[in-house]
Design a protein around this motif. Structure first.
Motif, PDB file in Angstrom:
ATOM      1  N   CYS A  43      -1.057   9.021  19.257  1.00 16.32           N
ATOM      2  CA  CYS A  43      -2.483   9.178  19.806  1.00 16.32           C
ATOM      3  C   CYS A  43      -3.468   8.760  18.785  1.00 16.32           C
ATOM      4  O   CYS A  43      -3.180   9.154  17.572  1.00 16.32           O
ATOM      5  CB  CYS A  43      -2.718  10.750  20.067  1.00 16.32           C
ATOM      6  SG  CYS A  43      -4.277  11.048  20.591  1.00 16.32           S
ATOM      7  N   HIS A  45      -6.238   9.843  18.332  1.00 13.93           N
ATOM      8  CA  HIS A  45      -7.140  11.050  18.011  1.00 13.93           C
ATOM      9  C   HIS A  45      -6.710  11.986  17.182  1.00 13.93           C
ATOM     10  O   HIS A  45      -7.001  12.271  15.925  1.00 13.93           O
ATOM     11  CB  HIS A  45      -7.876  11.517  19.207  1.00 13.93           C
ATOM     12  CG  HIS A  45      -8.756  12.619  18.815  1.00 13.93           C
ATOM     13  ND1 HIS A  45      -9.877  12.352  18.339  1.00 13.93           N
ATOM     14  CD2 HIS A  45      -8.845  13.907  18.688  1.00 13.93           C
ATOM     15  CE1 HIS A  45     -10.852  13.578  18.293  1.00 13.93           C
ATOM     16  NE2 HIS A  45      -9.917  14.477  18.423  1.00 13.93           N
ATOM     17  N   CYS A  46      -5.419  12.532  17.661  1.00 13.02           N
ATOM     18  CA  CYS A  46      -4.476  13.502  16.969  1.00 13.02           C
ATOM     19  C   CYS A  46      -3.367  13.095  16.403  1.00 13.02           C
ATOM     20  O   CYS A  46      -2.864  13.727  15.476  1.00 13.02           O
ATOM     21  CB  CYS A  46      -4.549  14.758  17.727  1.00 13.02           C
ATOM     22  SG  CYS A  46      -3.464  14.142  19.336  1.00 13.02           S
ATOM     23  N   CYS A  64      -3.251  10.828  23.919  1.00 13.75           N
ATOM     24  CA  CYS A  64      -2.344  11.596  24.506  1.00 13.75           C
ATOM     25  C   CYS A  64      -2.838  12.334  25.539  1.00 13.75           C
ATOM     26  O   CYS A  64      -2.244  12.769  26.608  1.00 13.75           O
ATOM     27  CB  CYS A  64      -1.719  12.563  23.389  1.00 13.75           C
ATOM     28  SG  CYS A  64      -3.103  13.850  22.863  1.00 13.75           S
ATOM     29  N   HIS A  68      -8.947  13.473  24.666  1.00 17.07           N
ATOM     30  CA  HIS A  68      -8.831  12.913  23.094  1.00 17.07           C
ATOM     31  C   HIS A  68      -9.593  11.542  23.190  1.00 17.07           C
ATOM     32  O   HIS A  68     -10.439  11.080  22.692  1.00 17.07           O
ATOM     33  CB  HIS A  68      -7.603  12.600  22.615  1.00 17.07           C
ATOM     34  CG  HIS A  68      -7.300  13.990  22.007  1.00 17.07           C
ATOM     35  ND1 HIS A  68      -5.876  14.355  21.485  1.00 17.07           N
ATOM     36  CD2 HIS A  68      -7.997  15.256  21.765  1.00 17.07           C
ATOM     37  CE1 HIS A  68      -5.711  15.419  20.974  1.00 17.07           C
ATOM     38  NE2 HIS A  68      -7.007  16.216  21.600  1.00 17.07           N
TER      39      HIS A  68
END
Ligand SMILES: [Zn+2]
Length: 77
Positions: A43, A45-46, A64, A68
């Motif tokens: 992902c 973002h994370c 994900c 996000h």
């Protein structure tokens, strides 16, 4: 003579039952085995890794979840 007929019916029934059991085979799921490698992507973002088939695709990357994607790209479709 009747005994032979009964024996034949029992044998045929057993044969059909055995064939059905062989066809069902609960221990072997057809295409998706645990040994098959699946492409994993992270992902944007994370950083969570997940199978490529389950990612949420955005304009700037893959995520994900939709949350996000929204947080990274700002827009909510
Ligand atoms: Zn994420």
């Amino acid at each position: 003579m009747k005994f032979l007929l009964v024996l034949a019916v029992v044998l045929v029934a057993f044969w059909i039952w055995r064939n059905n059991r062989l066809n069902e085979r609960p221990g072997a799921p057809p295409p998706r085995g645990p040994g098959k490698p699946v492409a994993m992507v992270a992902c944007d973002h994370c950083g969570t890794h997940l199978p490529e088939a389950e990612v949420v695709r955005g304009q700037q990357g893959v995520y994900c979840c939709k949350e996000h994607r929204r947080q990274n790209e700002g827009s909510s479709p």
